[in-house]
Write a protein that holds these residues in place. Structure first.
Motif, PDB file in Angstrom:
ATOM      1  N   THR A  94       0.818  -1.215   0.000  1.00 26.18           N
ATOM      2  CA  THR A  94       0.000   0.000   0.000  1.00 26.18           C
ATOM      3  C   THR A  94       0.849   1.262   0.000  1.00 26.18           C
ATOM      4  O   THR A  94       0.657   2.133  -0.822  1.00 26.18           O
ATOM      5  CB  THR A  94      -0.946   0.000   1.215  1.00 26.18           C
ATOM      6  OG1 THR A  94      -1.749  -1.179   1.153  1.00 26.18           O
ATOM      7  CG2 THR A  94      -1.837   1.220   1.225  1.00 26.18           C
ATOM      8  N   CYS A  95       1.802   1.352   0.932  1.00 22.51           N
ATOM      9  CA  CYS A  95       2.561   2.602   1.081  1.00 22.51           C
ATOM     10  C   CYS A  95       4.028   2.479   0.672  1.00 22.51           C
ATOM     11  O   CYS A  95       4.763   3.453   0.736  1.00 22.51           O
ATOM     12  CB  CYS A  95       2.465   3.103   2.515  1.00 22.51           C
ATOM     13  SG  CYS A  95       3.409   2.109   3.708  1.00 22.51           S
ATOM     14  N   CYS A  96       4.459   1.292   0.286  1.00 20.26           N
ATOM     15  CA  CYS A  96       5.835   1.022  -0.166  1.00 20.26           C
ATOM     16  C   CYS A  96       6.879   1.149   0.936  1.00 20.26           C
ATOM     17  O   CYS A  96       8.069   1.256   0.661  1.00 20.26           O
ATOM     18  CB  CYS A  96       6.221   1.903  -1.355  1.00 20.26           C
ATOM     19  SG  CYS A  96       5.178   1.608  -2.782  1.00 20.26           S
ATOM     20  N   ARG A  97       6.476   1.129   2.195  1.00 17.38           N
ATOM     21  CA  ARG A  97       7.427   1.160   3.303  1.00 17.38           C
ATOM     22  C   ARG A  97       8.238  -0.129   3.287  1.00 17.38           C
ATOM     23  O   ARG A  97       7.717  -1.204   3.011  1.00 17.38           O
ATOM     24  CB  ARG A  97       6.689   1.292   4.631  1.00 17.38           C
ATOM     25  CG  ARG A  97       7.641   1.368   5.809  1.00 17.38           C
ATOM     26  CD  ARG A  97       6.892   1.566   7.113  1.00 17.38           C
ATOM     27  NE  ARG A  97       7.820   1.721   8.194  1.00 17.38           N
ATOM     28  CZ  ARG A  97       8.474   2.833   8.486  1.00 17.38           C
ATOM     29  NH1 ARG A  97       8.269   3.916   7.780  1.00 17.38           N
ATOM     30  NH2 ARG A  97       9.321   2.886   9.484  1.00 17.38           N
ATOM     31  N   THR A  98       9.518  -0.031   3.582  1.00 16.91           N
ATOM     32  CA  THR A  98      10.375  -1.206   3.648  1.00 16.91           C
ATOM     33  C   THR A  98       9.973  -2.053   4.841  1.00 16.91           C
ATOM     34  O   THR A  98       9.764  -1.536   5.941  1.00 16.91           O
ATOM     35  CB  THR A  98      11.855  -0.783   3.794  1.00 16.91           C
ATOM     36  OG1 THR A  98      12.183   0.107   2.722  1.00 16.91           O
ATOM     37  CG2 THR A  98      12.779  -1.979   3.744  1.00 16.91           C
ATOM     38  N   LEU A  99       9.852  -3.362   4.614  1.00 18.08           N
ATOM     39  CA  LEU A  99       9.490  -4.296   5.670  1.00 18.08           C
ATOM     40  C   LEU A  99      10.686  -5.170   6.009  1.00 18.08           C
ATOM     41  O   LEU A  99      11.576  -5.374   5.182  1.00 18.08           O
ATOM     42  CB  LEU A  99       8.313  -5.167   5.222  1.00 18.08           C
ATOM     43  CG  LEU A  99       7.045  -4.418   4.817  1.00 18.08           C
ATOM     44  CD1 LEU A  99       6.018  -5.378   4.255  1.00 18.08           C
ATOM     45  CD2 LEU A  99       6.486  -3.656   6.001  1.00 18.08           C
ATOM     46  N   LEU A 100      10.693  -5.719   7.216  1.00 17.18           N
ATOM     47  CA  LEU A 100      11.791  -6.574   7.653  1.00 17.18           C
ATOM     48  C   LEU A 100      11.668  -7.993   7.120  1.00 17.18           C
ATOM     49  O   LEU A 100      12.668  -8.661   6.888  1.00 17.18           O
ATOM     50  CB  LEU A 100      11.830  -6.642   9.191  1.00 17.18           C
ATOM     51  CG  LEU A 100      11.959  -5.311   9.932  1.00 17.18           C
ATOM     52  CD1 LEU A 100      11.840  -5.531  11.427  1.00 17.18           C
ATOM     53  CD2 LEU A 100      13.277  -4.649   9.573  1.00 17.18           C
ATOM     54  N   ASP A 101      10.438  -8.445   6.965  1.00 16.33           N
ATOM     55  CA  ASP A 101      10.163  -9.827   6.595  1.00 16.33           C
ATOM     56  C   ASP A 101       9.206  -9.857   5.406  1.00 16.33           C
ATOM     57  O   ASP A 101       8.632  -8.836   5.048  1.00 16.33           O
ATOM     58  CB  ASP A 101       9.537 -10.554   7.800  1.00 16.33           C
ATOM     59  CG  ASP A 101      10.463 -10.528   9.009  1.00 16.33           C
ATOM     60  OD1 ASP A 101      11.616 -10.962   8.871  1.00 16.33           O
ATOM     61  OD2 ASP A 101      10.030 -10.062  10.083  1.00 16.33           O
ATOM     62  N   PRO A 102       8.995 -11.030   4.820  1.00 14.71           N
ATOM     63  CA  PRO A 102       8.132 -11.111   3.639  1.00 14.71           C
ATOM     64  C   PRO A 102       6.630 -11.026   3.957  1.00 14.71           C
ATOM     65  O   PRO A 102       5.881 -11.974   3.782  1.00 14.71           O
ATOM     66  CB  PRO A 102       8.491 -12.462   3.024  1.00 14.71           C
ATOM     67  CG  PRO A 102       8.959 -13.284   4.169  1.00 14.71           C
ATOM     68  CD  PRO A 102       9.634 -12.322   5.102  1.00 14.71           C
ATOM     69  N   PHE A 103       6.207  -9.866   4.440  1.00 18.96           N
ATOM     70  CA  PHE A 103       4.797  -9.587   4.674  1.00 18.96           C
ATOM     71  C   PHE A 103       4.305  -8.699   3.544  1.00 18.96           C
ATOM     72  O   PHE A 103       5.098  -8.115   2.807  1.00 18.96           O
ATOM     73  CB  PHE A 103       4.596  -8.879   6.019  1.00 18.96           C
ATOM     74  CG  PHE A 103       4.802  -9.778   7.198  1.00 18.96           C
ATOM     75  CD1 PHE A 103       3.782 -10.594   7.653  1.00 18.96           C
ATOM     76  CD2 PHE A 103       6.027  -9.814   7.860  1.00 18.96           C
ATOM     77  CE1 PHE A 103       3.967 -11.427   8.742  1.00 18.96           C
ATOM     78  CE2 PHE A 103       6.222 -10.638   8.946  1.00 18.96           C
ATOM     79  CZ  PHE A 103       5.184 -11.452   9.392  1.00 18.96           C
TER      80      PHE A 103
END
Length: 189
Positions: free
Chosen positions: A122-131
């Motif tokens: 949705t917002c393209c924020r970097t995530l730590l894991d494959p969510f």
């Protein structure tokens, strides 16, 4: 995902204001949300007097952002696909989207290590894991968009099926030609 009725209220609610009923008492922050009443946030004192038998979520803060403990929220809604974090030894997830840090790198790689990056759909924020999502709010928005996209795709498919048999074949226009020798109108004198 079928959205719980109370979720929209939770996403819009501003927490951690001083409780107007208990201004003079300590620990009077409005950091609770009632899933039954679905209205304004309230403090711990209001809980014991107004919401004693209601299902409640307690909202916490992490870096000025509202979070809810995984152990509380997973009992009342499907939180799969939302990135979780460990804060103060408790697994939590963010309620709403957080701004992306200005100096973040999207999938940066170096010559020695390859970085695999995951991003909120949705917002393209970097995530730590494959969510798929960084917060409950992003999941709701992403699921709504997916539902709208799916409905649009189905609408187009139905429209194509409806129009499939209505167009004449391309050779039909040739069959309307006159056959034989063309006749001209006589010359007028």
């Amino acid at each position: 995902m079928e959205e719980p009725k109370w979720l929209e209220g939770l996403l819009r609610t501003k927490f951690f204001n001083i409780c107007p009923r208990h201004r003079e008492t300590p620990r009077n922050e409005c950091n609770m949300f009632c899933l039954s009443c679905q209205n304004a946030p309230f403090c711990i004192y209001c809980r014991s007097s107004l919401h004693i038998d209601h299902p409640i979520l307690q909202i916490r803060r992490s870096s000025y952002h509202d979070v809810v403990r995984l152990s509380e929220i997973e009992k009342v809604m499907d939180i799969r696909e939302v990135q979780t974090y460990v804060i103060n030894n408790a697994r939590v997830l963010f309620i709403n989207e957080r701004p992306q840090p200005k100096n973040s790198s999207h999938g940066a790689t170096s010559s020695t290590t390859k970085t695999i990056s995951y991003f909120c759909e949705t917002c393209c924020r970097t995530l730590l894991d494959p969510f798929r999502f960084c917060s409950l709010g992003c999941k709701v928005e992403g699921m709504r968009k997916n539902k709208e996209d799916e409905e649009e795709r189905l609408r187009k498919e139905r429209q194509q099926e409806t129009h499939k048999g209505t167009h004449p074949p391309t050779h039909a226009s040739n069959s309307r030609r006159r056959k034989g020798i063309p006749h001209r109108a006589p010359f007028a004198s």
